[in-house]
Design a protein around this motif. Structure first.
Motif, PDB file in Angstrom:
ATOM      1  N   ALA A  80       0.842  -1.156   0.138  1.00 42.27           N
ATOM      2  CA  ALA A  80      -0.164  -0.097   0.099  1.00 42.27           C
ATOM      3  C   ALA A  80       0.740   1.312   0.055  1.00 42.27           C
ATOM      4  O   ALA A  80       0.479   2.176  -0.619  1.00 42.27           O
ATOM      5  CB  ALA A  80      -0.791  -0.143   1.151  1.00 42.27           C
ATOM      6  N   ARG A  81       1.928   1.263   0.828  1.00 44.56           N
ATOM      7  CA  ARG A  81       3.038   2.211   0.863  1.00 44.56           C
ATOM      8  C   ARG A  81       3.694   2.707  -0.547  1.00 44.56           C
ATOM      9  O   ARG A  81       3.646   3.737  -1.104  1.00 44.56           O
ATOM     10  CB  ARG A  81       3.913   2.150   2.037  1.00 44.56           C
ATOM     11  N   VAL A  82       3.907   1.601  -1.234  1.00 45.72           N
ATOM     12  CA  VAL A  82       4.612   1.859  -2.414  1.00 45.72           C
ATOM     13  C   VAL A  82       3.875   1.913  -3.627  1.00 45.72           C
ATOM     14  O   VAL A  82       4.125   2.645  -4.538  1.00 45.72           O
ATOM     15  CB  VAL A  82       5.808   0.556  -2.811  1.00 45.72           C
ATOM     16  N   GLY A  83       2.647   1.358  -3.652  1.00 46.85           N
ATOM     17  CA  GLY A  83       1.691   1.138  -4.629  1.00 46.85           C
ATOM     18  C   GLY A  83       1.970   0.414  -5.935  1.00 46.85           C
ATOM     19  O   GLY A  83       1.646   0.302  -6.942  1.00 46.85           O
ATOM     20  N   ALA A  84       2.745  -0.682  -5.438  1.00 42.97           N
ATOM     21  CA  ALA A  84       2.970  -1.807  -6.478  1.00 42.97           C
ATOM     22  C   ALA A  84       3.232  -2.838  -5.427  1.00 42.97           C
ATOM     23  O   ALA A  84       3.770  -3.075  -4.349  1.00 42.97           O
ATOM     24  CB  ALA A  84       4.147  -1.338  -6.992  1.00 42.97           C
ATOM     25  N   ILE A  85       3.225  -3.978  -6.311  1.00 42.45           N
ATOM     26  CA  ILE A  85       3.409  -5.532  -5.536  1.00 42.45           C
ATOM     27  C   ILE A  85       4.266  -6.281  -6.432  1.00 42.45           C
ATOM     28  O   ILE A  85       4.260  -6.367  -7.489  1.00 42.45           O
ATOM     29  CB  ILE A  85       2.043  -6.134  -5.589  1.00 42.45           C
ATOM     30  N   ASN A  86       5.083  -6.835  -5.518  1.00 41.76           N
ATOM     31  CA  ASN A  86       6.015  -7.939  -6.303  1.00 41.76           C
ATOM     32  C   ASN A  86       6.299  -9.392  -5.749  1.00 41.76           C
ATOM     33  O   ASN A  86       6.778  -9.988  -6.051  1.00 41.76           O
ATOM     34  CB  ASN A  86       7.632  -7.202  -6.248  1.00 41.76           C
ATOM     35  N   THR A  87       5.364  -9.202  -4.547  1.00 42.00           N
ATOM     36  CA  THR A  87       5.135 -10.484  -3.918  1.00 42.00           C
ATOM     37  C   THR A  87       3.767 -10.984  -3.366  1.00 42.00           C
ATOM     38  O   THR A  87       2.996 -10.057  -2.747  1.00 42.00           O
ATOM     39  CB  THR A  87       6.203 -10.669  -2.448  1.00 42.00           C
ATOM     40  N   ILE A  88       3.429 -12.197  -3.574  1.00 38.46           N
ATOM     41  CA  ILE A  88       1.970 -12.437  -3.414  1.00 38.46           C
ATOM     42  C   ILE A  88       2.206 -13.511  -2.408  1.00 38.46           C
ATOM     43  O   ILE A  88       2.631 -14.704  -2.487  1.00 38.46           O
ATOM     44  CB  ILE A  88       1.046 -13.199  -4.427  1.00 38.46           C
ATOM     45  N   ASP A 117      28.927   9.594   3.506  1.00 38.88           N
ATOM     46  CA  ASP A 117      28.586  11.019   3.770  1.00 38.88           C
ATOM     47  C   ASP A 117      27.847  11.490   2.443  1.00 38.88           C
ATOM     48  O   ASP A 117      27.762  12.707   2.202  1.00 38.88           O
ATOM     49  CB  ASP A 117      29.876  11.869   3.860  1.00 38.88           C
ATOM     50  N   PHE A 118      27.084  10.569   1.841  1.00 33.95           N
ATOM     51  CA  PHE A 118      26.395  11.052   0.392  1.00 33.95           C
ATOM     52  C   PHE A 118      25.468  12.019   0.848  1.00 33.95           C
ATOM     53  O   PHE A 118      24.570  11.650   1.613  1.00 33.95           O
ATOM     54  CB  PHE A 118      25.984   9.660  -0.404  1.00 33.95           C
ATOM     55  N   ALA A 119      25.337  13.086   0.381  1.00 35.05           N
ATOM     56  CA  ALA A 119      24.326  14.329   0.548  1.00 35.05           C
ATOM     57  C   ALA A 119      23.881  14.896  -0.583  1.00 35.05           C
ATOM     58  O   ALA A 119      23.175  15.788  -0.764  1.00 35.05           O
ATOM     59  CB  ALA A 119      25.189  15.605   1.316  1.00 35.05           C
ATOM     60  N   GLY A 120      23.889  14.055  -1.695  1.00 33.88           N
ATOM     61  CA  GLY A 120      23.264  14.529  -3.164  1.00 33.88           C
ATOM     62  C   GLY A 120      21.906  14.095  -3.509  1.00 33.88           C
ATOM     63  O   GLY A 120      21.322  13.410  -2.628  1.00 33.88           O
ATOM     64  N   ARG A 121      21.301  14.517  -4.546  1.00 38.92           N
ATOM     65  CA  ARG A 121      19.923  14.045  -4.795  1.00 38.92           C
ATOM     66  C   ARG A 121      20.172  12.912  -5.906  1.00 38.92           C
ATOM     67  O   ARG A 121      21.112  12.736  -6.447  1.00 38.92           O
ATOM     68  CB  ARG A 121      19.226  15.395  -5.311  1.00 38.92           C
ATOM     69  N   ALA A 122      19.002  12.465  -6.214  1.00 42.77           N
ATOM     70  CA  ALA A 122      18.823  11.441  -7.116  1.00 42.77           C
ATOM     71  C   ALA A 122      17.776  11.535  -8.162  1.00 42.77           C
ATOM     72  O   ALA A 122      16.918  12.403  -8.070  1.00 42.77           O
ATOM     73  CB  ALA A 122      18.288  10.371  -6.305  1.00 42.77           C
ATOM     74  N   LEU A 123      17.997  10.958  -9.633  1.00 44.66           N
ATOM     75  CA  LEU A 123      17.132  10.879 -10.506  1.00 44.66           C
ATOM     76  C   LEU A 123      16.645   9.477 -10.718  1.00 44.66           C
ATOM     77  O   LEU A 123      17.589   8.655 -10.718  1.00 44.66           O
ATOM     78  CB  LEU A 123      17.887  11.459 -11.988  1.00 44.66           C
ATOM     79  N   ILE A 124      15.458   9.297 -10.469  1.00 43.41           N
ATOM     80  CA  ILE A 124      14.804   8.187 -11.046  1.00 43.41           C
ATOM     81  C   ILE A 124      14.387   8.071 -12.161  1.00 43.41           C
ATOM     82  O   ILE A 124      13.590   8.680 -12.755  1.00 43.41           O
ATOM     83  CB  ILE A 124      13.630   7.646  -9.956  1.00 43.41           C
ATOM     84  N   LEU A 125      15.072   7.236 -12.980  1.00 38.55           N
ATOM     85  CA  LEU A 125      14.661   7.006 -14.485  1.00 38.55           C
ATOM     86  C   LEU A 125      13.562   6.032 -14.666  1.00 38.55           C
ATOM     87  O   LEU A 125      13.842   4.544 -14.506  1.00 38.55           O
ATOM     88  CB  LEU A 125      15.970   6.666 -15.306  1.00 38.55           C
ATOM     89  N   GLY A 126      12.339   6.304 -15.072  1.00 43.31           N
ATOM     90  CA  GLY A 126      11.367   5.632 -14.975  1.00 43.31           C
ATOM     91  C   GLY A 126      10.270   5.696 -14.248  1.00 43.31           C
ATOM     92  O   GLY A 126      10.531   6.052 -13.154  1.00 43.31           O
ATOM     93  N   SER A 127       9.041   5.500 -14.530  1.00 46.31           N
ATOM     94  CA  SER A 127       8.105   5.588 -13.648  1.00 46.31           C
ATOM     95  C   SER A 127       7.025   4.373 -13.207  1.00 46.31           C
ATOM     96  O   SER A 127       5.714   4.678 -13.062  1.00 46.31           O
ATOM     97  CB  SER A 127       7.142   6.831 -13.831  1.00 46.31           C
ATOM     98  N   GLY A 128       7.587   3.453 -13.277  1.00 51.51           N
ATOM     99  CA  GLY A 128       6.620   1.924 -13.258  1.00 51.51           C
ATOM    100  C   GLY A 128       6.812   1.730 -11.593  1.00 51.51           C
ATOM    101  O   GLY A 128       6.956   2.470 -10.746  1.00 51.51           O
ATOM    102  N   GLY A 129       6.377   0.241 -11.791  1.00 46.39           N
ATOM    103  CA  GLY A 129       6.323  -0.226 -10.292  1.00 46.39           C
ATOM    104  C   GLY A 129       7.514  -0.055  -9.448  1.00 46.39           C
ATOM    105  O   GLY A 129       7.659  -0.178  -8.357  1.00 46.39           O
ATOM    106  N   GLY A 130       8.659  -0.675 -10.332  1.00 43.61           N
ATOM    107  CA  GLY A 130       9.987  -0.350  -9.566  1.00 43.61           C
ATOM    108  C   GLY A 130      10.385   0.909  -9.171  1.00 43.61           C
ATOM    109  O   GLY A 130      10.770   1.212  -7.943  1.00 43.61           O
ATOM    110  N   SER A 131       9.969   1.902  -9.890  1.00 46.99           N
ATOM    111  CA  SER A 131      10.205   3.229  -9.601  1.00 46.99           C
ATOM    112  C   SER A 131       9.467   3.486  -8.420  1.00 46.99           C
ATOM    113  O   SER A 131      10.133   4.330  -7.439  1.00 46.99           O
ATOM    114  CB  SER A 131       9.745   4.128 -10.729  1.00 46.99           C
ATOM    115  N   LYS A 132       8.349   3.122  -7.934  1.00 47.43           N
ATOM    116  CA  LYS A 132       7.805   3.740  -6.865  1.00 47.43           C
ATOM    117  C   LYS A 132       8.326   2.956  -5.538  1.00 47.43           C
ATOM    118  O   LYS A 132       8.173   3.671  -4.561  1.00 47.43           O
ATOM    119  CB  LYS A 132       6.257   2.865  -6.764  1.00 47.43           C
ATOM    120  N   ALA A 133       9.093   1.921  -5.571  1.00 51.80           N
ATOM    121  CA  ALA A 133       9.534   1.146  -4.668  1.00 51.80           C
ATOM    122  C   ALA A 133      10.999   1.852  -4.405  1.00 51.80           C
ATOM    123  O   ALA A 133      11.251   2.246  -3.113  1.00 51.80           O
ATOM    124  CB  ALA A 133       9.804  -0.336  -4.726  1.00 51.80           C
TER     125      ALA A 133
END
Length: 253
Positions: A80-88, A117-133
């Motif tokens: 529910a939190r992610v909005g995608a399912i990978n295990t049933i 000490d990583f303090a940068g930002r990220a780019l998530i490429l793609g908007s599918g179920g994996g992206s939501k996780a």
């Protein structure tokens, strides 16, 4: 015989069957088997369940991580939190409960990939179920991000909007698209690769091939790169825990 498996549209790239078959051998579980179930459409899931009454658990991959939702009895908080399912999970009384272990797999894997000490930002490429996780995992880690896709919704970015400045301000790049998956190994997300530097970190959820075109282009300029095999292993172990809770217990990760 306890039967487990993976559902998706095209599964020739998957190592899941090999992973679990080896696991069953290591644990001397002769009554367990893991199969690959290619479904042209998710509508064929009920027929699959009828044909395989001994199913005790399923993994879900592209493109059904979101489409499988209506076929479940319930979704666990992780899904529910992610909005995608990978295990049933299959309960003793016949219910199907959707979980998401991708988030844990990515979170724990990328945590070991980045410097403390990583303090940068990220780019998530793609908007599918994996992206939501990945989005949920980055929030847990306190890493800001933009989602990049060809047709972004809401506050996302398009690939054409990736300026040198944006690339510089977002040293962590995460490919959640299938671009570059075996056998189409020459493909890669359409980012401006000429802006990559040795300060970038490229994480690809793909694990077959071991070194994707996306990763190769980063490595060529001295960037750090990692594939999704460790994530696969972590999420698979989390799925195994879920499948082996008391089958009437809706255990949550």
């Amino acid at each position: 015989m306890r039967e487990f498996g993976l559902i998706g549209r095209t599964l020739r790239h998957s190592f899941s069957q090999t992973y679990f078959t080896q696991k069953f051998q290591n644990l001397n579980l002769e009554d367990c088997q893991y199969e690959l179930f290619e479904l042209p459409t998710v509508d064929e899931l009920p027929a699959l369940l009828s044909k395989h009454p001994n199913l005790c658990g399923l993994n879900v991959t592209i493109p059904y991580k979101e489409k499988v939702w209506p076929y479940l009895t319930k979704v666990a908080p992780s899904a529910a939190r992610v909005g995608a399912i990978n295990t049933i999970q299959f309960t003793r009384d016949g219910r199907l409960i959707g979980h998401n272990t991708d988030m844990i797999g990515f979170r724990d894997s990328v945590r070991g990939f980045l410097p403390p000490d990583f303090a940068g930002r990220a780019l998530i490429l793609g908007s599918g179920g994996g992206s939501k996780a990945v989005e949920v995992a980055l929030r847990d880690l306190g890493i800001g991000f933009w989602v990049v896709s060809r047709n972004p919704l809401g506050q996302g970015l398009t690939y054409d909007e990736l300026t040198p400045e944006i690339m510089r301000e977002h040293p962590l790049l995460i490919n959640t698209t299938p671009l570059g998956t075996f056998p189409d190994e020459h493909e890669c997300p359409p980012i401006p690769y000429d802006t990559l530097t040795s300060q970038h970190y490229l994480y690809d959820l793909i694990y077959n091939p071991r070194e994707t075109e996306f990763m190769k282009r980063g490595l060529a300029v001295g960037a750090q790169a990692k594939n999704g095999f460790e994530m696969l292993c972590i999420q698979a172990e989390e799925a195994w825990k879920i499948w082996n809770t008391e089958r009437g217990n809706e255990g949550e990760q």
